[in-house]
Design a protein around this motif. Structure first.
Motif: not given
Length: 313
Positions: A62-68, A124-125, A129-136, A256-260
């Motif tokens: 989900k590139p948009g969510f990853i970016a946000v 999934a999102p 987010a957990c991976i971005i927080t912990v690994c980036v 992004l979609s309302p859900f994301l």
């Protein structure tokens, strides 16, 4: 607002349970570190593995969510770092200050909260987010800390040390192994899959109780007033500016979609996680500011997260 409080009540009730059993002595002084190790090395990796192993590529990519979420977290981190990195303050301390503002508690609070509020589809999102927080975000802090502490001319040792730290991180290894399952087309045998799911199911409640145990620990600080002032800045950035920035990026930039969008804002609205404190303790830096930030942000998030949930649902 009342319905939102009902939704988030189990999350904060588990945190309070951990706080209470530690304060009345049901669990001893070693319980925090031991239960935390169980969550970090067994339960949460099992959850990450399970989610990734059973998710399709479309669920994870989900590139948009990853970016946000990634940009909002890194921008908040950078803002706190810039505001605090002034001589004679050490680079390593400023790096941890950035985490105090940009490190959302996606692991301990994100999974149970979004599961309750948004349902299974939010796993999934939340994993992303957990991976971005912990690994980036966490990796950026480690690099800056090591740069501040390493003697000049040892860049290769710095790279090896940081790389080794990331490769040994179970929160990075578990989803990486989980990704091999759908890629390879292998089917996990039923008994093993059930074992993983049972272990993964313990992640959320144990993580929340661990957070309560952590908050119940008494910590002495030689500069409590200064710690509180700094913590107020980080809490403001974390609980107010971070979700606001995520909302702007989600709705005005990446559409992004309302859900994301709801998932990105709720994850950004989470209080500061325990990772910064662990890093401060590991490197023998100023842990007082970090523990104060975690305590205040977690307490106030009862109100702020309830407000965001009331708006989202």
């Amino acid at each position: 607002m009342l319905s939102a409080l009902v939704v988030v009540f189990p999350v904060f009730a588990l945190i309070f349970t951990g706080w209470l059993v530690r304060r009345i002595g049901v669990l001893g002084p070693q319980s925090t570190s031991e239960l935390n190790r169980f969550v970090v090395y067994l339960a949460l990796p099992a959850l990450l593995f399970d989610v990734i192993a059973h998710a399709g590529w479309a669920d994870i990519w989900k590139p948009g969510f990853i970016a946000v979420f990634g940009l909002s977290s890194l921008l908040i981190y950078a803002l706190a770092f810039v505001l605090r990195y002034r001589k004679p303050r050490h680079l390593a301390d400023a790096a941890i200050d950035g985490l105090n503002a940009g490190y959302a508690n996606t692991g301990f609070m994100g999974f149970p909260l979004l599961l309750i509020v948004l349902g299974q589809e939010a796993m999934a999102p939340t994993t992303i987010a957990c991976i971005i927080t912990v690994c980036v975000v966490f990796a950026v802090a480690i690099v800056l800390i090591e740069i501040g502490l390493q003697p000049e001319g040892r860049v290769h040792l710095l790279a090896l040390k940081v790389g080794n730290s990331l490769l040994r991180n179970p929160l990075l290894v578990a989803p990486a192994l989980g990704a091999l399952i759908p890629i390879s087309g292998v089917t996990i045998p039923g008994p093993i899959d059930n074992f993983i799911k049972l272990l993964a199911a313990t992640a959320a409640p144990c993580a929340l109780v661990t957070l309560g145990l952590f908050l119940a620990e008494k910590r002495e600080s030689e500069s409590a007033a200064a710690d509180t002032r700094a913590a107020t800045l980080f809490v403001t950035l974390k609980l107010l500016l971070h979700p606001a920035l995520a909302w702007v990026l989600a709705t005005q930039v990446f559409n992004l979609s309302p859900f994301l969008t709801q998932a990105a804002v709720l994850l950004s609205a989470l209080p500061t996680g325990t990772g910064p404190f662990m890093l401060a303790e590991l490197y023998k830096r100023e842990a007082g500011i970090t523990s104060t930030t975690i305590l205040i942000s977690t307490t106030l998030s009862i109100i702020t997260v309830s407000i965001y949930v009331a708006i989202a649902i």
